[in-house]
Design a protein around this motif. Structure first.
Motif, PDB file in Angstrom:
ATOM      1  N   TRP A 269      -5.977  35.711  25.305  1.00 34.64           N
ATOM      2  CA  TRP A 269      -5.653  34.344  25.688  1.00 34.64           C
ATOM      3  C   TRP A 269      -6.917  33.536  25.968  1.00 34.64           C
TER       4      TRP A 269
ATOM      5  N   VAL B  27       1.166  29.422  27.244  1.00 31.68           N
ATOM      6  CA  VAL B  27       2.039  30.582  27.460  1.00 31.68           C
ATOM      7  C   VAL B  27       2.363  30.802  28.932  1.00 31.68           C
TER       8      VAL B  27
ATOM      9  N   SER C  50       2.921  36.440  23.741  1.00 29.07           N
ATOM     10  CA  SER C  50       3.641  35.386  24.462  1.00 29.07           C
ATOM     11  C   SER C  50       4.887  36.019  25.075  1.00 29.07           C
ATOM     12  N   PHE C  51       5.514  35.312  26.000  1.00 33.66           N
ATOM     13  CA  PHE C  51       6.647  35.875  26.732  1.00 33.66           C
ATOM     14  C   PHE C  51       7.906  35.879  25.878  1.00 33.66           C
ATOM     15  N   CYS C  52       8.740  36.904  26.102  1.00 37.60           N
ATOM     16  CA  CYS C  52       9.884  37.083  25.209  1.00 37.60           C
ATOM     17  C   CYS C  52      11.162  37.540  25.896  1.00 37.60           C
TER      18      CYS C  52
ATOM     19  N   LEU D 221       6.226  40.541  27.662  1.00 34.41           N
ATOM     20  CA  LEU D 221       5.451  39.896  26.610  1.00 34.41           C
ATOM     21  C   LEU D 221       5.580  40.703  25.326  1.00 34.41           C
TER      22      LEU D 221
ATOM     23  N   VAL E 253       5.388  44.981  28.473  1.00 38.57           N
ATOM     24  CA  VAL E 253       5.052  44.594  27.100  1.00 38.57           C
ATOM     25  C   VAL E 253       5.966  45.361  26.157  1.00 38.57           C
TER      26      VAL E 253
END
Length: 261
Positions: free
Chosen positions: A33, A57, A138-140, A207, A251
């Motif tokens: 990042w 993000v 990125s966040f999911c 993420l 993750v």
């Protein structure tokens, strides 16, 4: 999960940590990042993380209470934050902060559900929230761990209007949260998932990554810890990690053809 302006959908996350400069370097090293500090002095040194395509993000801010642990906090979008806060209180939750104006960017509140899991509310004005989701780094996904899944389902449905669909997961049950039929997260019962009895109720942010094993190894190299070693589950391969200050996150590398919900 997708980027949406729909009320009650996840719209932002931020990290509260005792050392924002060092934390920014940690996550830059872990996920690649780019970080920046908001130049307005009213922001108190709050920083932004940028990921794929230089899109926003998440954020990072200093831990205001040294007695509190470092943590990632999810925020859910609100179009009427005062009414949502009233529903939080009316359904057995509590409000730790706000609602309060954040410069010209929006309004926020920090709440707890009846079991003590913290979450944020965000009513956007100039800061809409996520610029990217589901892409690597990125966040999911957003997952609640709780001792009282029945109570949590009632609370979040009453306060935020979420859909909840239960299904069998191994020997226990897993609840999938959705907004307008779009899945964005889930819920685990500490009992059925065999968590230790002293594990507090909490939200875990996920993420997406390209390689879970490599990310876990890199986390250790940077001074973090691996709390749950890389494990293959139905959607893909996941791990639970903690940064050098103890803030935990998960993750996941989704399997071939697997989506974020």
């Amino acid at each position: 999960m997708k980027i949406t302006k729909t009320p009650s959908a996840p719209c932002w996350v931020d990290l509260s940590t005792p050392d924002t400069d060092a934390a920014r370097l940690f996550y830059e090293g872990l996920f690649g990042w780019r970080s920046e500090v908001v130049p307005d002095s009213r922001a108190g040194g709050y920083g932004m993380f940028r990921g794929p395509g230089d899109a926003l993000v998440g954020g990072v801010g200093v831990l205001r209470d040294p007695k509190q642990p470092a943590a990632w906090l999810p925020y859910f979008q609100s179009s009427g934050i005062d009414a949502v806060v009233a529903r939080v209180k009316g359904n057995g939750g509590s409000v730790a902060a706000g609602p309060t104006d954040v410069m010209e960017q929006g309004q926020l509140a920090v709440c707890q559900d009846p079991s003590g899991a913290a979450f944020g509310l965000w009513q956007p004005v100039n800061h809409p929230g996520f610029g990217v989701v589901n892409e690597p780094v990125s966040f999911c996904w957003f997952e609640l761990v709780t001792h009282d899944p029945d109570g949590a389902e009632d609370f979040y449905q009453s306060v935020l209007g979420w859909g909840a669909r239960r299904r069998t997961l191994g020997a226990g049950e897993y609840t999938e949260w959705s907004v307008d039929d779009e899945p964005f997260g889930g819920m685990l019962d500490t009992a059925s998932a065999s968590f230790p009895e002293d594990v507090p109720a909490r939200w875990t942010v996920y993420l997406a990554v390209a390689d879970t094993d490599a990310t876990a190894a890199r986390c250790g190299e940077l001074g973090g810890r691996v709390l749950v070693h890389p494990t293959t589950i139905e959607p893909g391969r996941f791990a639970v990690l903690a940064d050098a200050w103890g803030a935990s996150f998960a993750v996941i590398a989704y399997g071939a053809g697997a989506g974020a919900g």
